[in-house]
Design a protein around this motif. Structure first.
Motif, short mmCIF file in Angstrom:
data_model
loop_
_atom_site.label_atom_id
_atom_site.label_comp_id
_atom_site.label_asym_id
_atom_site.label_seq_id
_atom_site.Cartn_x
_atom_site.Cartn_y
_atom_site.Cartn_z
N ALA A 2 0.84 -1.20 0.00
CA ALA A 2 0.00 0.00 0.00
C ALA A 2 0.86 1.24 0.00
CB ALA A 2 -0.93 -0.01 1.21
N LEU A 3 1.93 1.25 0.80
CA LEU A 3 2.83 2.39 0.83
C LEU A 3 3.47 2.61 -0.53
CD1 LEU A 3 4.39 4.63 2.26
CD2 LEU A 3 6.03 2.92 3.05
N MET A 36 -3.01 5.59 11.63
CA MET A 36 -3.02 7.01 12.00
C MET A 36 -2.89 7.17 13.52
SD MET A 36 -5.52 8.88 9.24
CE MET A 36 -4.81 10.49 9.64
N ARG A 37 -1.87 6.51 14.06
CA ARG A 37 -1.54 6.60 15.48
C ARG A 37 -0.14 7.18 15.64
NH1 ARG A 37 -3.64 1.51 15.03
NH2 ARG A 37 -1.54 0.68 14.77
N LEU A 38 -0.01 8.22 16.44
CA LEU A 38 1.31 8.73 16.76
C LEU A 38 1.75 8.03 18.05
CD1 LEU A 38 3.21 10.82 15.45
CD2 LEU A 38 2.55 12.39 17.27
N ALA A 39 2.72 7.13 17.92
CA ALA A 39 3.16 6.30 19.04
C ALA A 39 4.56 6.72 19.47
CB ALA A 39 3.16 4.83 18.63
N VAL A 67 10.20 6.02 9.20
CA VAL A 67 9.98 5.36 7.91
C VAL A 67 10.85 6.05 6.87
CG1 VAL A 67 7.99 6.83 7.37
CG2 VAL A 67 8.23 4.62 6.23
N ALA A 68 11.41 5.27 5.98
CA ALA A 68 12.31 5.80 4.96
C ALA A 68 12.07 5.06 3.65
CB ALA A 68 13.77 5.62 5.39
N VAL A 69 12.19 5.79 2.55
CA VAL A 69 12.04 5.17 1.23
C VAL A 69 13.13 5.70 0.30
CG1 VAL A 69 9.56 4.77 1.41
CG2 VAL A 69 10.38 6.93 0.48
N ARG A 70 13.50 4.89 -0.67
CA ARG A 70 14.43 5.30 -1.71
C ARG A 70 14.23 4.40 -2.92
NH1 ARG A 70 20.41 3.19 0.42
NH2 ARG A 70 19.89 0.97 0.54
N LEU A 71 14.73 4.85 -4.06
CA LEU A 71 14.71 4.03 -5.27
C LEU A 71 16.02 3.29 -5.40
CD1 LEU A 71 13.10 6.38 -7.96
CD2 LEU A 71 12.10 4.31 -6.98
N LYS A 72 15.94 2.00 -5.64
CA LYS A 72 17.14 1.22 -5.90
C LYS A 72 17.56 1.39 -7.35
CE LYS A 72 15.33 -2.65 -4.15
NZ LYS A 72 15.24 -4.03 -3.60
N SER A 83 10.51 10.17 7.17
CA SER A 83 9.61 10.82 8.12
C SER A 83 8.38 11.45 7.48
CB SER A 83 10.41 11.82 8.96
OG SER A 83 9.74 12.13 10.15
N GLY A 84 8.07 12.71 7.85
CA GLY A 84 6.79 13.32 7.54
C GLY A 84 6.39 13.31 6.08
N GLY A 85 7.34 13.57 5.20
CA GLY A 85 7.01 13.58 3.79
C GLY A 85 6.49 12.24 3.31
N VAL A 86 6.80 11.18 4.04
CA VAL A 86 6.32 9.84 3.69
C VAL A 86 5.02 9.53 4.42
CG1 VAL A 86 6.86 7.38 3.62
CG2 VAL A 86 8.70 9.07 3.32
N TYR A 87 5.05 9.53 5.78
CA TYR A 87 3.85 9.08 6.50
C TYR A 87 2.70 10.08 6.39
CZ TYR A 87 5.31 11.94 10.59
OH TYR A 87 5.67 12.97 11.43
N GLN A 88 3.00 11.36 6.25
CA GLN A 88 1.91 12.32 6.10
C GLN A 88 1.28 12.23 4.70
OE1 GLN A 88 3.74 16.02 7.28
NE2 GLN A 88 3.88 15.37 9.42
N THR A 89 2.06 11.84 3.72
CA THR A 89 1.51 11.56 2.40
C THR A 89 0.54 10.39 2.48
OG1 THR A 89 3.46 12.43 1.25
CG2 THR A 89 2.07 10.90 0.02
N VAL A 90 0.88 9.38 3.27
CA VAL A 90 -0.01 8.24 3.48
C VAL A 90 -1.31 8.71 4.15
CG1 VAL A 90 -0.34 6.07 4.73
CG2 VAL A 90 1.83 6.53 3.58
#
Length: 217
Positions: free
Chosen positions: A29-30, A179-182, A155-160, A59-66
């Protein structure tokens, strides 16, 4: 539950429940959400094109996009900045990091004002002066995720090189999709956690804020 290509139809109650859904489903899904978001793909492509060592969008640019995809909001709603990290232990100078910052902003002029690029190899050199507490020297970019104020942030993402998406989430993705801030009690980030939580709750009222345990201090 079959995942649809329309991210706004993802069921956050299902994906956010680690007993009902799998991490593989959340990762799929991500990836669907990331690949459907042009700004995110532009950043990931730039990181790859510039060959930033151990470079990731985090971080935010990833999970907030979700969160925006899950709630049907515009893709960039509430996103203050996009955090790009890399690790270059051969050059710990401010000038070296500044050169990389300029290279990234030049490569992404339409997003330049919202990019935050940092060399994780030199964070320990300035962190204590800015935040009042020491920070350990790191050995790689991904080690930094374990010190974030919330597990949800990690959380981190990159293109291989082959174009596949690389996803790293040391605490898993269920909190993001639920949508839980833990809180992450491995580092004393209580104030940061509370401040960010209040700011995020204002942007995403659906967000659940898990309290910071006093006994964890």
């Amino acid at each position: 539950m079959p995942l649809t290509a329309n991210a706004t139809r993802f069921d956050r109650d299902y994906l956010g429940d680690c007993y009902r859904s799998s991490e593989d489903e959340r990762r799929a899904a991500l990836e669907d959400i990331v690949r459907a978001t042009p700004d995110i793909m532009a950043i990931l492509t730039s990181i790859k094109r510039l060959r930033l060592p151990d470079g990731w969008l985090v971080s935010g640019g990833v999970y907030q996009t979700v969160w925006n995809a899950l709630t049907g909001r515009p893709a960039d709603h509430g996103i203050k900045d996009y955090d790009i990290i890399y690790f270059d232990g051969t050059d710990l100078s401010y000038e070296g990091e500044d050169a990389v910052i300029n290279a990234v902003e030049t490569d992404l002029p339409l997003l330049a004002e919202r990019l935050e690029t940092k060399n994780q190899a030199r964070v320990h050199l300035w962190y204590e002066k800015r935040f009042g507490r020491p920070y350990p020297p790191l050995s790689c970019s991904m080690e930094s995720l374990t010190f974030y104020a919330a597990k949800t942030h990690a959380v981190a993402v990159r293109l291989k090189n082959d174009g596949q998406l690389d996803i790293h989430a040391p605490f898993g993705l269920s909190n993001i999709f639920g949508m839980r801030l833990a809180p992450n009690h491995s580092f004393d980030n209580r104030q940061t956690y509370l401040e960010k939580g209040a700011r995020m709750k204002a942007q995403w009222p659906e967000l659940e804020l898990v309290p910071w345990r006093a006994e964890a201090d």
